[in-house]
Design a protein around this motif. Structure first.
Motif, PDB file in Angstrom:
ATOM      1  N   UNK A  11       0.827  -1.212   0.000  1.00  0.00           N
ATOM      2  CA  UNK A  11       0.000   0.000   0.000  1.00  0.00           C
ATOM      3  C   UNK A  11       0.861   1.263   0.000  1.00  0.00           C
ATOM      4  N   UNK A  12       1.854   1.267  -0.872  1.00  0.00           N
ATOM      5  CA  UNK A  12       2.747   2.428  -1.046  1.00  0.00           C
ATOM      6  C   UNK A  12       3.575   2.761   0.188  1.00  0.00           C
ATOM      7  N   UNK A  35      -1.156  -6.326  -2.442  1.00  0.00           N
ATOM      8  CA  UNK A  35      -1.211  -5.146  -3.311  1.00  0.00           C
ATOM      9  C   UNK A  35      -2.198  -5.328  -4.459  1.00  0.00           C
ATOM     10  N   UNK A  36      -2.241  -6.532  -5.028  1.00  0.00           N
ATOM     11  CA  UNK A  36      -3.209  -6.802  -6.095  1.00  0.00           C
ATOM     12  C   UNK A  36      -4.634  -6.699  -5.577  1.00  0.00           C
ATOM     13  N   UNK A  37      -4.869  -7.231  -4.389  1.00  0.00           N
ATOM     14  CA  UNK A  37      -6.217  -7.165  -3.803  1.00  0.00           C
ATOM     15  C   UNK A  37      -6.601  -5.726  -3.496  1.00  0.00           C
ATOM     16  N   UNK A  38      -5.669  -4.955  -2.976  1.00  0.00           N
ATOM     17  CA  UNK A  38      -5.934  -3.537  -2.688  1.00  0.00           C
ATOM     18  C   UNK A  38      -6.310  -2.807  -3.970  1.00  0.00           C
ATOM     19  N   UNK A  39      -5.590  -3.099  -5.038  1.00  0.00           N
ATOM     20  CA  UNK A  39      -5.879  -2.453  -6.332  1.00  0.00           C
ATOM     21  C   UNK A  39      -7.275  -2.823  -6.812  1.00  0.00           C
ATOM     22  N   UNK A  56     -10.175  -3.843   4.491  1.00  0.00           N
ATOM     23  CA  UNK A  56     -10.990  -4.704   3.641  1.00  0.00           C
ATOM     24  C   UNK A  56     -10.173  -5.904   3.149  1.00  0.00           C
ATOM     25  N   UNK A  57      -8.922  -5.668   2.855  1.00  0.00           N
ATOM     26  CA  UNK A  57      -8.017  -6.729   2.406  1.00  0.00           C
ATOM     27  C   UNK A  57      -7.784  -7.750   3.522  1.00  0.00           C
ATOM     28  N   UNK A  58      -7.531  -7.273   4.717  1.00  0.00           N
ATOM     29  CA  UNK A  58      -7.332  -8.156   5.866  1.00  0.00           C
ATOM     30  C   UNK A  58      -8.586  -8.989   6.120  1.00  0.00           C
ATOM     31  N   UNK A  59      -9.743  -8.368   6.038  1.00  0.00           N
ATOM     32  CA  UNK A  59     -10.998  -9.093   6.229  1.00  0.00           C
ATOM     33  C   UNK A  59     -11.142 -10.193   5.186  1.00  0.00           C
ATOM     34  N   UNK A  60     -10.823  -9.891   3.943  1.00  0.00           N
ATOM     35  CA  UNK A  60     -10.906 -10.876   2.867  1.00  0.00           C
ATOM     36  C   UNK A  60     -10.015 -12.079   3.164  1.00  0.00           C
TER      37      UNK A  60
END
Length: 97
Positions: A11-12, A35-39, A56-60
């Motif tokens: 996440x940069x 990073x792909x999921x965040x995108x 949201x990524x962590x939840x996924x």
């Protein structure tokens, strides 16, 4: 093997880490997945806040992990039942002999 120092960008943000050499590839792949999921989430929901995207990524991934654990546990239970059934069949067979 020994530890190595690597830098991971999530996440940069850059995170310096020390990992075992054999874990490096897994850590780098995990960072890429994140990073792909965040995108994907950013494009799908037009969310700009990195903290929200990370949450949201962590939840996924936490949900996926729990589902995998449940599936593995169910598979273990199925195997145990089959072993018990086989044991019963063999006991019956050998008791008749």
């Amino acid at each position: 093997m020994g530890e190595i120092s690597i830098k991971i960008n999530i996440a940069d943000r850059v995170y310096p880490l020390k990992v075992n050499m054999e874990e490096e590839e897994v850590v780098r792949r995990a960072a890429k997945l994140i990073n792909d999921r965040i995108k994907e989430l950013q494009e799908k929901y037009a969310v700009k806040d990195k903290q929200d995207l990370l949450s949201m990524c962590v939840l996924h991934y936490a949900t996926a992990s729990l589902n995998a654990e449940k599936k593995a546990s169910n598979a273990d239970t199925d195997v145990a039942e089959k072993v018990y059934q086989l044991d019963s069949i063999l006991n019956d067979f050998f008791n008749k002999v």
